[in-house]
Design a protein around this motif. Sequence first.
Motif, PDB file in Angstrom:
ATOM      1  N   ARG A  73       0.844  -1.207   0.000  1.00 10.74           N
ATOM      2  CA  ARG A  73       0.000   0.000   0.000  1.00 10.74           C
ATOM      3  C   ARG A  73       0.866   1.238   0.000  1.00 10.74           C
ATOM      4  O   ARG A  73       1.918   1.266   0.653  1.00 10.74           O
ATOM      5  N   GLU A 240      -1.730  -3.184  -9.742  1.00 10.32           N
ATOM      6  CA  GLU A 240      -2.949  -3.120  -8.930  1.00 10.32           C
ATOM      7  C   GLU A 240      -2.787  -2.156  -7.752  1.00 10.32           C
ATOM      8  O   GLU A 240      -3.706  -1.440  -7.369  1.00 10.32           O
ATOM      9  N   LEU A 243      -4.165   1.350  -7.805  1.00  8.94           N
ATOM     10  CA  LEU A 243      -5.604   1.608  -7.810  1.00  8.94           C
ATOM     11  C   LEU A 243      -6.073   2.219  -6.488  1.00  8.94           C
ATOM     12  O   LEU A 243      -6.995   3.024  -6.469  1.00  8.94           O
ATOM     13  N   SER A 244      -5.420   1.826  -5.397  1.00  4.93           N
ATOM     14  CA  SER A 244      -5.849   2.338  -4.085  1.00  4.93           C
ATOM     15  C   SER A 244      -4.946   3.479  -3.591  1.00  4.93           C
ATOM     16  O   SER A 244      -5.060   3.905  -2.444  1.00  4.93           O
ATOM     17  N   SER A 245      -4.047   3.960  -4.478  1.00  2.88           N
ATOM     18  CA  SER A 245      -3.056   4.946  -4.012  1.00  2.88           C
ATOM     19  C   SER A 245      -3.615   6.361  -3.908  1.00  2.88           C
ATOM     20  O   SER A 245      -3.020   7.219  -3.260  1.00  2.88           O
TER      21      SER A 245
END
Length: 364
Positions: A73, A240, A243-245
Amino acid sequence: MGAGHAHLLLMTRADELRRAGIEARLLAPPGFDYSGLATGVLSGAVSPLANRLDVARIAGSAGVAFRAGEAARILAPDRCVETGEGEILDYDILSLNIGSRIRDPLSLAQAADVYPAKPLSSLARLRVRLETLCAEGWARAPALVVAGTGPGGFEIAAVLEALSRRLWGRSNVTLVGPDPEAGFVSARARDRLLAGLDRRGLVRRRGRVCATSPGSCRLEAGEELACDALVLATGLVGPELLLSSGLPLDPDGRMIVSTGLVSMGDEQIFGVGDCAVIEGHERPPLGVFGVRAAPFLLAALQARAGGPPARPYLPQSRYLSILDLGDGSGLALYGSHARRGRAALWLKRRLDEGFLNRMRRLES
Ligand SMILES: Cc1cc2nc3c(=O)[nH]c(=O)nc-3n(C[C@H](O)[C@H](O)[C@H](O)COP(=O)(O)OP(=O)(O)OC[C@H]3O[C@@H](n4cnc5c(N)ncnc54)[C@H](O)[C@@H]3O)c2cc1C
């Protein structure tokens, strides 16, 4: 983060980072597979580890602190990343060179006997699998299906044909995708390329693979194809993790950066290679752009540490790419020009070995 091409090249100039007052740390898997030779590994032309670099040793001899692993993350507001093991690593500046993954919206890669072209280690695994089948006495050439009709799909299908022929004396390879006529090559070169592949018995089908089951795969139009192993060469998209960065991404999930290689959403985060796309200078994901970006990234980091302003990185609009056709010949593509022959493969090997040898000097 990531030991892609640009960060590996930064290792060769780690002294300059230190002199600028930058303490560099590298978080990456301990091994790096170089893509230029990946199809040479798959075809059996070179040894299975010929394209592997020891990242830990390279970082060690560059004097760069190395942490083996992957970031899970990016916590940009807190200026830290979390590793796969749950460890938190703080940063002042984060530089991402973490590559790309295969486009796989139907999660085909989860099934048995499916080999995504990235990570490249999966192609080496496929070679070992086929060699093992042959050694165990598998009588017929396995039915191999390659999904994706971009340059990568054609290259992989051609080298798989060569590998099968070497192991079984014959081959059963089908290439499936929306462009089985190789529209990425100019018309004259295309006819010769396709005639050569057809002569070798490679089957080309228009369509898209949408499902697999043991021994077969299904196309969207409903047709079933015999399939002992499926390779996904369906295009490269951003990792992937991005995408949540919270960072601005393009439709392919690559982070959008300026010509200064800085994220358009966070001044503390740099991005190079496949994981990034430069606004206004979009280019396909190819190793060459990461290589060319390396000196610009170095200068940009030095500038952040008080050095002179860095020049913008404007990736070239025409670039050389060479496909290994597995039969001792290559197909060189440059803009609208294409040239096929042994000289093209010779040049590809020379360029690829040049990069690997440069890095291997740091491995010892
Ligand atoms: C079969 C095949 C053949 C190809 N042949 C060529 C060719 O001949 N020439 C060419 O220019 N391009 C080629 N390409 C394209 C090429 O693979 C990519 O464009 C190139 O590897 C991108 O380089 P990069 O430096 O951005 O990242 P990569 O080379 O992909 O390196 C990224 C690194 O980051 C690491 N990483 C990933 N996620 C994390 C994480 N979360 N944390 C830490 N580290 C991470 C990875 O393990 C990897 O080591 C080929 C691609 C394929 C699939």
